[in-house]
Write an enzyme that holds these catalytic residues in place. Structure first.
Site, PDB file in Angstrom:
ATOM      1  N   HIS A  18      52.451  14.560 104.491  1.00  0.00           N
ATOM      2  CA  HIS A  18      53.273  15.138 103.786  1.00  0.00           C
ATOM      3  C   HIS A  18      54.115  14.122 102.877  1.00  0.00           C
ATOM      4  CE1 HIS A  18      56.459  18.612 103.010  1.00  0.00           C
ATOM      5  NE2 HIS A  18      56.461  17.664 101.988  1.00  0.00           N
ATOM      6  N   HIS A  24      54.292  13.334  98.454  1.00  0.00           N
ATOM      7  CA  HIS A  24      53.796  13.679  97.037  1.00  0.00           C
ATOM      8  C   HIS A  24      53.703  12.533  96.398  1.00  0.00           C
ATOM      9  CE1 HIS A  24      55.196  18.145  97.713  1.00  0.00           C
ATOM     10  NE2 HIS A  24      56.074  17.438  98.674  1.00  0.00           N
ATOM     11  N   GLU A  54      61.881  25.098 104.151  1.00  0.00           N
ATOM     12  CA  GLU A  54      62.587  23.877 103.689  1.00  0.00           C
ATOM     13  C   GLU A  54      64.124  24.127 103.272  1.00  0.00           C
ATOM     14  OE1 GLU A  54      61.084  21.813 100.065  1.00  0.00           O
ATOM     15  OE2 GLU A  54      62.105  20.203 100.602  1.00  0.00           O
ATOM     16  N   ASP A  96      57.717  12.748 102.668  1.00  0.00           N
ATOM     17  CA  ASP A  96      57.904  13.721 101.304  1.00  0.00           C
ATOM     18  C   ASP A  96      57.701  13.108 100.087  1.00  0.00           C
ATOM     19  OD1 ASP A  96      58.193  16.280 100.204  1.00  0.00           O
ATOM     20  OD2 ASP A  96      60.308  16.631 100.926  1.00  0.00           O
TER      21      ASP A  96
HETATM   22  N1  ADE Z   1      57.826  18.654  95.187  1.00  0.00           N
HETATM   23  C1  ADE Z   1      58.017  17.332  95.699  1.00  0.00           C
HETATM   24  N2  ADE Z   1      58.592  17.317  96.631  1.00  0.00           N
HETATM   25  C2  ADE Z   1      59.190  18.495  97.186  1.00  0.00           C
HETATM   26  C3  ADE Z   1      59.914  18.957  98.092  1.00  0.00           C
HETATM   27  N3  ADE Z   1      60.568  18.236  98.966  1.00  0.00           N
HETATM   28  N4  ADE Z   1      59.911  20.346  98.305  1.00  0.00           N
HETATM   29  C4  ADE Z   1      59.379  21.141  97.359  1.00  0.00           C
HETATM   30  N5  ADE Z   1      58.659  20.687  96.395  1.00  0.00           N
HETATM   31  C5  ADE Z   1      58.360  19.353  96.089  1.00  0.00           C
HETATM   32 ZN    ZN Z   2      57.175  18.179  99.988  1.00  0.00          ZN
END
Ligand code: ADE
Ligand code: ZN
Length: 337
Positions: free
Chosen positions: A17, A19, A200, A278
């Protein structure tokens, strides 16, 4: 006997996970802004870092989308991805499954192929030069209409050899998984694996929606599932992987103190957890910083940390042989070899 910090440092692990746009460090943001003639509302790297104070997910997303405006050319996406891989190679990371947000780039006039080619070239170089295997997951932005996601899926169809799966990210509350049933069904029918951010900030019903409506293979985050006992039992029974991101939860105020992080409860309830960063540049740490933060706050043993590392490979989209080989590396590491 290794200290726990040293144990974490070289523990073989996967990150599931991350991005890639959230690994854009302020130094690179500043440099790319100059390279591409993009103006930023900051006059220094320190000013960028100082702006990273968030009360919730949307606060962060506003800066995240602004920051990625410096990414314009194929080489920018290459440099971003290659820097991330070099960074995590030093963290014992052996395999990564990287999210990217094509709609955030195509909306600015950057071609889908420019984004994909740059990221993919860096992943291929990272595999050859660093021995890190990698897979790519295309995320749909849930704050945009489902029709836009369908157009994006069409663009991805010609690149199934380079994209293993689809995900769902961006603003969660108000954008339930059910909005994306059609695009996920089409993606799965075309052979893509499926993941989705859920729980989340959003309620347990969104986690259930990701499971039932989207038929996901993993849940990204999943923290708020804990509010629903029956859902927890189902997640445990199915051994559904959760990609938990503790520093992200802290920075976005999902938890107020790492000592109160739900990871321990998740483990106690038999949930299948992994640890991830993340958006490491925005949340103050890469994957090992996340392992260290929860270890210190919750007092996790080496055995539990090793189990989480095994989980990271088991929950990946590697084939069974590759999973077994990586899990054997964890076992060898634990046994001192
Ligand atoms: N895009 C990048 N990080 C994110 C996150 N933590 N939650 C949702 N969308 C995202
Ligand atoms: Zn994320």
């Amino acid at each position: 006997m290794l200290s726990v910090t040293d144990f974490i440092a070289s523990l073989p692990k996967a990150e599931l996970h991350i991005h890639i746009e959230g690994s854009l460090e302020p130094e690179m943001m500043f440099a790319l802004a100059q390279r591409n003639g993009v103006s930023l509302p900051y006059d220094s790297v320190e000013a960028i870092r100082a702006a990273y104070s968030f009360s919730n997910l949307q606060d962060f997303l506003d800066l995240y989308y602004q920051g990625m405006s410096v990414l314009r050319e194929e080489q920018d996406f290459y440099d971003l991805t290659r820097a991330y891989l070099s960074r995590v190679a030093a963290d014992g990371v052996k395999h990564v499954e990287v999210f990217f947000d094509p709609q955030a780039h195509t909306a600015r006039g950057v071609a889908f192929e420019t984004v994909l080619d740059g990221i993919h070239r860096a992943l291929a170089d990272g595999e050859r030069q660093l021995g890190i295997t990698a897979k790519l997951i295309l995320c749909f932005l849930r704050h945009l209409p489902a029709e836009d996601a369908l157009v994006t899926l069409e663009q991805a169809m010609d690149h199934r050899d380079r994209i293993v799966g689809v995900g769902l990210d961006s603003s969660e509350n108000g954008y339930p998984p059910e909005l994306f049933v059609e695009v996920f069904a089409k993606a799965r029918a075309a052979g893509f694996r499926a993941v989705a951010h859920a729980g989340e900030e959003g309620p347990p019903a969104y986690v259930r929606g990701a499971l039932e409506a989207l038929q996901v293979d993993r849940i990204d985050h999943g923290n708020r599932a804990l509010e629903d006992e029956a859902l927890v039992a189902e997640l445990a029974e199915r051994q559904m992987p959760l990609t938990v991101c503790p520093l992200s939860n802290l920075r976005l105020c999902g938890v107020t103190d790492m000592k109160k992080h739900p990871l321990k409860t998740m483990l106690d309830k038999g949930l299948f957890v992994t640890l991830n960063s993340d958006d490491p540049s925005y949340f103050g740490g890469y994957v090992n910083d996340n392992y260290r933060a929860v270890q210190q706050a919750l007092g996790l043993s080496d055995a539990v940390l090793a189990e989480i590392a095994r989980n990271s490979f088991a929950a990946s989209f590697l084939d069974d042989e590759a999973k077994a080989a990586r899990i054997a590396e964890v076992d060898a590491y634990v046994n001192g070899g």
